[in-house]
Design a protein around this motif. Structure first.
Motif, PDB file in Angstrom:
ATOM      1  N   ASP A  47       0.833  -1.215   0.000  1.00 30.36           N
ATOM      2  CA  ASP A  47       0.000   0.000   0.000  1.00 30.36           C
ATOM      3  C   ASP A  47       0.857   1.250   0.000  1.00 30.36           C
ATOM      4  O   ASP A  47       0.567   2.230  -0.701  1.00 30.36           O
ATOM      5  CB  ASP A  47      -0.928  -0.015   1.212  1.00 30.36           C
ATOM      6  N   ARG A  48       1.941   1.234   0.773  1.00 29.73           N
ATOM      7  CA  ARG A  48       2.826   2.402   0.827  1.00 29.73           C
ATOM      8  C   ARG A  48       3.448   2.677  -0.524  1.00 29.73           C
ATOM      9  O   ARG A  48       3.614   3.834  -0.943  1.00 29.73           O
ATOM     10  CB  ARG A  48       3.941   2.153   1.864  1.00 29.73           C
ATOM     11  N   SER A  49       3.782   1.624  -1.267  1.00 25.24           N
ATOM     12  CA  SER A  49       4.494   1.793  -2.528  1.00 25.24           C
ATOM     13  C   SER A  49       3.625   2.477  -3.587  1.00 25.24           C
ATOM     14  O   SER A  49       4.151   3.107  -4.505  1.00 25.24           O
ATOM     15  CB  SER A  49       4.963   0.441  -3.062  1.00 25.24           C
ATOM     16  N   VAL A  50       2.317   2.349  -3.472  1.00 21.50           N
ATOM     17  CA  VAL A  50       1.435   2.979  -4.452  1.00 21.50           C
ATOM     18  C   VAL A  50       0.787   4.237  -3.903  1.00 21.50           C
ATOM     19  O   VAL A  50      -0.120   4.787  -4.507  1.00 21.50           O
ATOM     20  CB  VAL A  50       0.343   1.991  -4.931  1.00 21.50           C
ATOM     21  N   GLY A  51       1.272   4.679  -2.769  1.00 22.14           N
ATOM     22  CA  GLY A  51       0.688   5.883  -2.138  1.00 22.14           C
ATOM     23  C   GLY A  51       1.174   7.146  -2.772  1.00 22.14           C
ATOM     24  O   GLY A  51       0.540   8.189  -2.680  1.00 22.14           O
TER      25      GLY A  51
END
Length: 444
Positions: A440-444
Motif C-alpha cells: 500500500d505504501r508503494s502505491v501511495g
C-alpha cells in the motif's frame, strides 16, 4: 446492485507476525536490472467506472453446474478413499530454496518496489525448463480466517504447461503445488494434477486450460479456464484428492489401475461455472483472468479481473461474486433457485494486461481499493503495480526517472493472508511475500 460494505475485524497472529518481521529479507538488488526506459505500463487507468445497468452486468452472470455425487462416488470407489491436504503436504517431495540460494536471474524477477519480505525459488527439477510456468497463488489464509487448514499453513501455486512445447502428453495441462508453509525458513511441496471426471466417473481426463486465476475458499478450489472449455471457472474439492497407482505417461484409467503422467495425486473437478451469455467475447462475457478472495465483505466474496492483452485496445472489467452462506455449500458461490450467480458489483477500468488483482478496504475508509499487477505491453521484463478506486489511481514508482515498471516479471496473482497481514504473489521464477502495508505504501 447491492454493495456489501460492512467489514469484519481482522485477526492477527502477533507471535507469527513478529517472527516473520524479524526474518524479513532486503530483496531490492533487482533495482539495478530493470529497464526503466520502457514506459508501456505508465498510462494511468484513471478512476474505476461503476457498471450497474442490466446491459453491463448481464454478461457477468454465471450458471452453476455441479458434478453429480454418484459420479464422484464411482470414481472414488474405483480409485480408493480420497485424501486431504494434510496427506499431500506430509508427502512433500520437493524443497524450495530461500532467496539467498537462488540464482541472480531468479532474484531479478522479483519486484523492485515494494520491498519483498521473503522469497523462494522452486526445485531445479521444475524451474530448469520453460514448458511449465507458475501463474496463480492462493493460501490457507484465503481458505480459513485463522490461516490453518487441517494442521498446516499451506500455499497453493497453480502452474500451466505450454500448449506448443515439451511432450505432447503434457501440453496445456494444469497442476498445483501444495506447499507446506509451516516453517517460513523451510518450504516444501508436492504436485497435484487437476483432472475432470468423464464417463460418469469411470475415468478422468486432464484439465486442458491455462490456470491464470485460482482461489481456495473453505473446502473448494476455484480456477479460471480460458481455453478448451466454455466454462469460466472449474471447482475442485481439496478433500477429494485421489492417489494414482500406475507411474506412466497416460492420464486416466489404464491396465492395472490409474495413471496421471507420473503424478502421485490427482484432484477431480466437482463442478463448474459457465457464463450464461456463452463463451468470452469482445462484446459479451469476459475471459476471466486473475482471482482473489475478499474477506472484508459480508458475506466473503470472490473478486475477478478480465483477461486482456497488455498491448491491446480492450480495457478490462473488475467484478465480484458473493460466496454462498447456505448449509452444505461451503466454498461455492451464492446462487438463486435456478443456480444462477449474479455479480455483486462491477467496474470498468482503462487498464489492460491485468494478471493480479486484490480488493481491500481499510477499516473506516469510504471506498474499496483495487490493486492490480499489469504486464508491460512488450510482455518482457517487469510489470506495473497500481491501486485504483472510484476516485482515481496511483502506481508504484522506482528508479531515477520514476518508472512504473517496478512490479514482478509476469505479474502473478495476489493473495492476501488476513491473519498475518501479508500478500503472497509469484514472479516468473519465484514465490514471494510482502506486508500489505508495504504494498500500500508503494502505491501511495
Amino acid at each position: 446492485m447491492k454493495h456489501r460494505g460492512r467489514h469484519r475485524r481482522r485477526r492477527r497472529g502477533a507471535a507469527l507476525r513478529a517472527f516473520l518481521t524479524g526474518t524479513a529479507l532486503a530483496l531490492t538488488a533487482a533495482a539495478t536490472l530493470i529497464s526503466a526506459s520502457q514506459a508501456d505500463v505508465t498510462d494511468s487507468p484513471g478512476a474505476l467506472k461503476p457498471l450497474s445497468s442490466p446491459a453491463d452486468t448481464a454478461p457477468l452472470r454465471l450458471q452453476e453446474r455441479l458434478v453429480p455425487a454418484r459420479t464422484l462416488d464411482r470414481l472414488s470407489a474405483a480409485m480408493g478413499r480420497p485424501v486431504g491436504v494434510d496427506a499431500v503436504v506430509a508427502n512433500a517431495d520437493r524443497a524450495m530454496r530461500a532467496s539467498a540460494d537462488c540464482s541472480a536471474a531468479d532474484r531479478a524477477s522479483l519486484p523492485v518496489t515494494p520491498s519483498v519480505a521473503r522469497a523462494y525459488c522452486w526445485d531445479t527439477a521444475d524451474s530448469a525448463g520453460s514448458d511449465w510456468r507458475p501463474a496463480s497463488v492462493t493460501t490457507s489464509g484465503d481458505a480459513d480466517d485463522d490461516g490453518v487448514w487441517g494442521s498446516h499453513r499451506v500455499v497453493l501455486a497453480g502452474w500451466t504447461h505450454s500448449t506448443t512445447a515439451g511432450r505432447a502428453a503434457e501440453r496445456g495441462l494444469a497442476r498445483v503445488a501444495f506447499v507446506d508453509a509451516d516453517d517460513p525458513g523451510r518450504l516444501a511441496y508436492r504436485w497435484v494434477l487437476l483432472v475432470v471426471p468423464v464417463d460418469g466417473g469411470r475415468d478422468y481426463r486432464g484439465l486442458s486450460s491455462a490456470v491464470s486465476g485460482m482461489v481456495w475458499y473453505q473446502g473448494k478450489l476455484l480456477v479460471t479456464t480460458r481455453t478448451g472449455s466454455a466454462d469460466a471457472l472449474y471447482v475442485y474439492d481439496v478433500d477429494r484428492i485421489q492417489r494414482t497407482n500406475v507411474d506412466g505417461p497416460a492420464i486416466g484409467r489404464v491396465p492395472g489401475g490409474w495413471s496421471a503422467d507420473g503424478y502421485r495425486y490427482v484432484m477431480p473437478a466437482v463442478g463448474s461455472y459457465r457464463f450464461t451469455g456463452g463463451r468470452c467475447a469482445r462484446s459479451g462475457p469476459p475471459c476471466p483472468g486473475a482471482l482473489a478472495v475478499d474477506r472484508g465483505t459480508v458475506p466473503d466474496s470472490l473478486v475477478a479481473a478480465e483477461w486482456t492483452e497488455p498491448d491491446g485496445a480492450r480495457n478490462a472489467r473488475l467484478w465480484r461474486y458473493a460466496f454462498s452462506t447456505a448449509p452444505g455449500r461451503g466454498g461455492l458461490l451464492g446462487t438463486d433457485t435456478a443456480g444462477r450467480v449474479q455479480p455483486e458489483e462491477a467496474y470498468r477500468t482503462r487498464a489492460a494486461g491485468i494478471r493480479g488483482v486484490l480488493s481491500y478496504r481499510e477499516p473506516g475508509a469510504d471506498d474499496t481499493s483495487w490493486y492490480m499487477g499489469r504486464l508491460p505491453g512488450s510482455r518482457d521484463g517487469h510489470g506495473g503495480l497500481w491501486r485504483q478506486d472510484v476516485a482515481g489511481s496511483s502506481a508504484a514508482r522506482c528508479g531515477a526517472d520514476g518508472s512504473h515498471r517496478c512490479w514482478a516479471q509476469s505479474t502473478g496473482s495476489l493473495s492476501y493472508w488476513q491473519e498475518t497481514g501479508e500478500v503472497w504473489s509469484l514472479s516468473d521464477h519465484m514465490l514471494f511475500v510482502l506486508p500489505l502495508a508495504e504494498l500500500d505504501r508503494s502505491v501511495g
